[in-house]
Write an enzyme that holds these catalytic residues in place. Structure first.
Site, PDB file in Angstrom:
ATOM      1  N   GLY A 226      53.160  37.372  27.279  1.00  0.00           N
ATOM      2  CA  GLY A 226      52.341  38.561  27.901  1.00  0.00           C
ATOM      3  C   GLY A 226      51.164  39.321  26.967  1.00  0.00           C
ATOM      4  O   GLY A 226      51.168  40.537  27.061  1.00  0.00           O
ATOM      5  N   PRO A 268      53.420  31.752  24.836  1.00  0.00           N
ATOM      6  CA  PRO A 268      52.015  32.068  25.428  1.00  0.00           C
ATOM      7  C   PRO A 268      51.266  31.309  26.137  1.00  0.00           C
ATOM      8  O   PRO A 268      51.321  29.906  25.831  1.00  0.00           O
ATOM      9  CB  PRO A 268      51.187  32.545  24.043  1.00  0.00           C
ATOM     10  CG  PRO A 268      52.026  31.796  23.051  1.00  0.00           C
ATOM     11  CD  PRO A 268      53.430  31.484  23.428  1.00  0.00           C
ATOM     12  N   ARG A 306      40.593  34.066  40.123  1.00  0.00           N
ATOM     13  CA  ARG A 306      40.888  35.354  39.483  1.00  0.00           C
ATOM     14  C   ARG A 306      40.100  36.586  39.958  1.00  0.00           C
ATOM     15  O   ARG A 306      40.844  37.852  39.931  1.00  0.00           O
ATOM     16  CB  ARG A 306      40.972  35.034  38.086  1.00  0.00           C
ATOM     17  CG  ARG A 306      41.976  34.124  37.335  1.00  0.00           C
ATOM     18  CD  ARG A 306      42.059  34.042  35.859  1.00  0.00           C
ATOM     19  NE  ARG A 306      42.362  35.417  35.186  1.00  0.00           N
ATOM     20  CZ  ARG A 306      43.897  35.701  35.360  1.00  0.00           C
ATOM     21  NH1 ARG A 306      44.616  35.016  35.877  1.00  0.00           N
ATOM     22  NH2 ARG A 306      43.905  36.656  34.830  1.00  0.00           N
ATOM     23  N   CYS A 336      33.455  29.889  53.131  1.00  0.00           N
ATOM     24  CA  CYS A 336      33.272  30.880  54.190  1.00  0.00           C
ATOM     25  C   CYS A 336      34.481  31.945  54.100  1.00  0.00           C
ATOM     26  O   CYS A 336      35.389  31.792  55.144  1.00  0.00           O
ATOM     27  CB  CYS A 336      33.392  29.882  55.597  1.00  0.00           C
ATOM     28  SG  CYS A 336      31.785  28.883  55.509  1.00  0.00           S
ATOM     29  N   GLU A 337      34.436  32.711  53.286  1.00  0.00           N
ATOM     30  CA  GLU A 337      35.366  33.862  52.982  1.00  0.00           C
ATOM     31  C   GLU A 337      34.413  34.714  52.246  1.00  0.00           C
ATOM     32  O   GLU A 337      33.525  34.262  51.572  1.00  0.00           O
ATOM     33  CB  GLU A 337      36.529  33.471  52.175  1.00  0.00           C
ATOM     34  CG  GLU A 337      37.403  32.551  52.964  1.00  0.00           C
ATOM     35  CD  GLU A 337      38.447  33.055  53.690  1.00  0.00           C
ATOM     36  OE1 GLU A 337      38.661  34.467  53.780  1.00  0.00           O
ATOM     37  OE2 GLU A 337      39.110  32.284  54.364  1.00  0.00           O
ATOM     38  N   TYR A 364      44.834  30.075  33.954  1.00  0.00           N
ATOM     39  CA  TYR A 364      45.147  30.438  35.474  1.00  0.00           C
ATOM     40  C   TYR A 364      43.791  30.134  36.121  1.00  0.00           C
ATOM     41  O   TYR A 364      43.467  31.058  36.973  1.00  0.00           O
ATOM     42  CB  TYR A 364      45.898  31.748  35.553  1.00  0.00           C
ATOM     43  CG  TYR A 364      46.864  31.792  34.654  1.00  0.00           C
ATOM     44  CD1 TYR A 364      48.266  31.122  35.043  1.00  0.00           C
ATOM     45  CD2 TYR A 364      47.061  32.793  33.760  1.00  0.00           C
ATOM     46  CE1 TYR A 364      49.256  31.169  34.061  1.00  0.00           C
ATOM     47  CE2 TYR A 364      48.233  32.638  32.773  1.00  0.00           C
ATOM     48  CZ  TYR A 364      49.131  31.962  33.023  1.00  0.00           C
ATOM     49  OH  TYR A 364      50.225  31.890  32.355  1.00  0.00           O
TER      50      TYR A 364
END
Ligand SMILES: *Cc1c(COP(=O)(O)O)cnc(C)c1O
Length: 410
Positions: A226, A268, A306, A336-337, A364
């Site tokens: 974290g 990590p 993200r 298409c969004e 990520y």
């Protein structure tokens, strides 16, 4: 320190690899990964036994896994497939910890059969596993109910979180361990991403030490992860060095009391790989409306989710025109969004065909990419000491077709 200054990769070289391997493209700087690994190791140099397990889910390319293993890291995995990727990368089973959340007994037994360290996060499976396999050492994931994160999406230690076994259920854990005769060799917590307040983290650690007293056969205590990394100049980040000093002192005191030198483990993901990654995409269209200039790139949240999913703010640099006059752009994708990467962001003047670099694209990002809109997932390139290595090819139409069956059901 700014990301731009700490990455060793040069702008012209990046433009060249983008040309060579096509767009969009993920590029990772192994020098930066090494720097972060050594920084964490150094912060805890006064711990006799330190183990840094890389959280594979952040970026699970086998060449990244191998690079970190060669640096001395173990691996933290959350699925049987991640365990298998680590094995493919040459990581021995005893260097892998398996920290899943709510998986089936079958999957847990599958991982145990491969010889990796098991970590259990609920009472029901703990009891079943202990009854069936009392000889296999098990680590227990504790939820200390401490909210260390900055955002409720990513704080996993608080009272309503699904992660870990509540510290309030310690008597129940002890009863299971006694009844089954199972061997608890580790305890673990992972309070969620973005630790800003070291005191909060240390407070959670005290809860873990207190818990550890109930288990006489421990080999390690795993403090999870974290660690917050900066996304731009001036961002607050976890002060690893200060944390290293404070936690080391408490850990060493605890080991004295406990009467045994335990291993201090971390796992990590983001800290090791986030800043090392760049996502390179090409501008297809520059579109001027009455109030906004859109720069529309050849990607979308299918490749880089993200900003939309977490609202994270990734720095964007125009590699093709670094000295251009800064103007305001909304950087959007081609799917298409609504896929907005940045709203009215100041960026050096953008022309169609320019290559934009999105920073903090190591963790990520690729690992959350999908084939939405039936687009191919990008290639990945690893940079080390001046050389670029292709570590994943761009997908092709064959990948999209590989698992599909054409049936006629009329
Ligand atoms: C995802 C995860 C990590 C890594 O978290 P980062 O914020 O990327 O450092 C560590 N431990 C566990 C159990 C995880 O699920």
């Amino acid at each position: 320190m700014s990301n731009k200054r700490t990455l060793i990769m040069k702008r012209n070289d990046l433009l060249k690899v983008s040309e060579q391997y096509g767009s969009p493209l993920y590029v990772y700087d192994a020098d930066k990964i090494e720097f972060q690994y050594n920084r964490l190791k150094n912060a805890f140099r006064k711990v006799g036994r330190l183990k840094i397990n890389y959280a594979v889910k952040a970026l699970s390319n086998i060449s990244i896994i191998k690079f970190l293993y060669d640096l001395g890291a173990g691996m933290d995995t959350v699925s049987l497939q991640e365990v298998r990727l680590c094995r493919e990368a040459g990581v021995p089973a005893d260097q892998i910890i398996y920290t899943p959340n709510g998986v089936s007994m079958e999957e847990l037994e599958g991982a145990a059969a491969l010889g990796v360290q098991i970590n259990i996060d609920n009472l029901s499976i703990l009891e079943q596993f202990g009854t069936k396999h009392p000889k296999i050492p098990v680590c227990i994931r504790i939820n200390p109910h401490v909210m260390a994160g900055g955002n409720t999406n990513i704080s996993v230690g608080h009272i309503d979180s699904k992660f870990g076994i509540s510290i309030h259920q310690l008597p129940h854990i002890k009863r299971i361990v006694e009844n089954t005769g199972m061997n608890i060799n580790g305890i673990h917590m992972h309070t969620g991403s973005d630790i800003l307040d070291i005191e909060v983290f240390l407070y959670a650690s005290e809860i873990l030490f207190e818990t550890a007293r109930s288990f006489p056969n421990l080999e390690f205590i795993d403090f999870g992860s974290g660690f917050k990394v900066p996304y731009k100049d001036g961002d607050i980040e976890t002060n690893i060095e200060e944390m290293g000093e404070k936690l080391t002192q408490r850990f060493n005191e605890f080991c004295q009391e406990y009467g045994k030198e335990l291993t201090l483990a971390f796992e990590p993901g983001k800290f090791l790989v986030s800043e090392a990654g760049l996502f390179l995409a090409k501008v297809n269209v520059v579109k001027q409306t009455t109030s906004t200039v859109f720069a529309q790139i050849d990607s979308g949240f299918n490749h880089f989710i993200r900003p939309m999913f977490y609202g994270s703010n990734h720095e964007i640099e125009n590699l093709s025109n670094p000295d251009g006059r800064p103007r305001f752009y909304s950087v959007v994708g081609y799917i298409c969004e609504t896929d907005t990467f940045a709203n009215n962001r100041r960026i050096s003047e953008i022309n169609e065909g320019d290559i934009l670099a999105f920073h903090n694209a190591g963790a990520y990002c690729f690992s959350m990419a999908s084939n939405y809109n039936s687009r191919y997932r990008p290639a990945e390139v690893l940079h080390y000491k001046g050389d670029f290595h292709l570590i994943r090819e761009r997908e092709t139409f064959d990948h999209l077709m590989a698992t599909q069956k054409l049936v006629s059901i009329h």
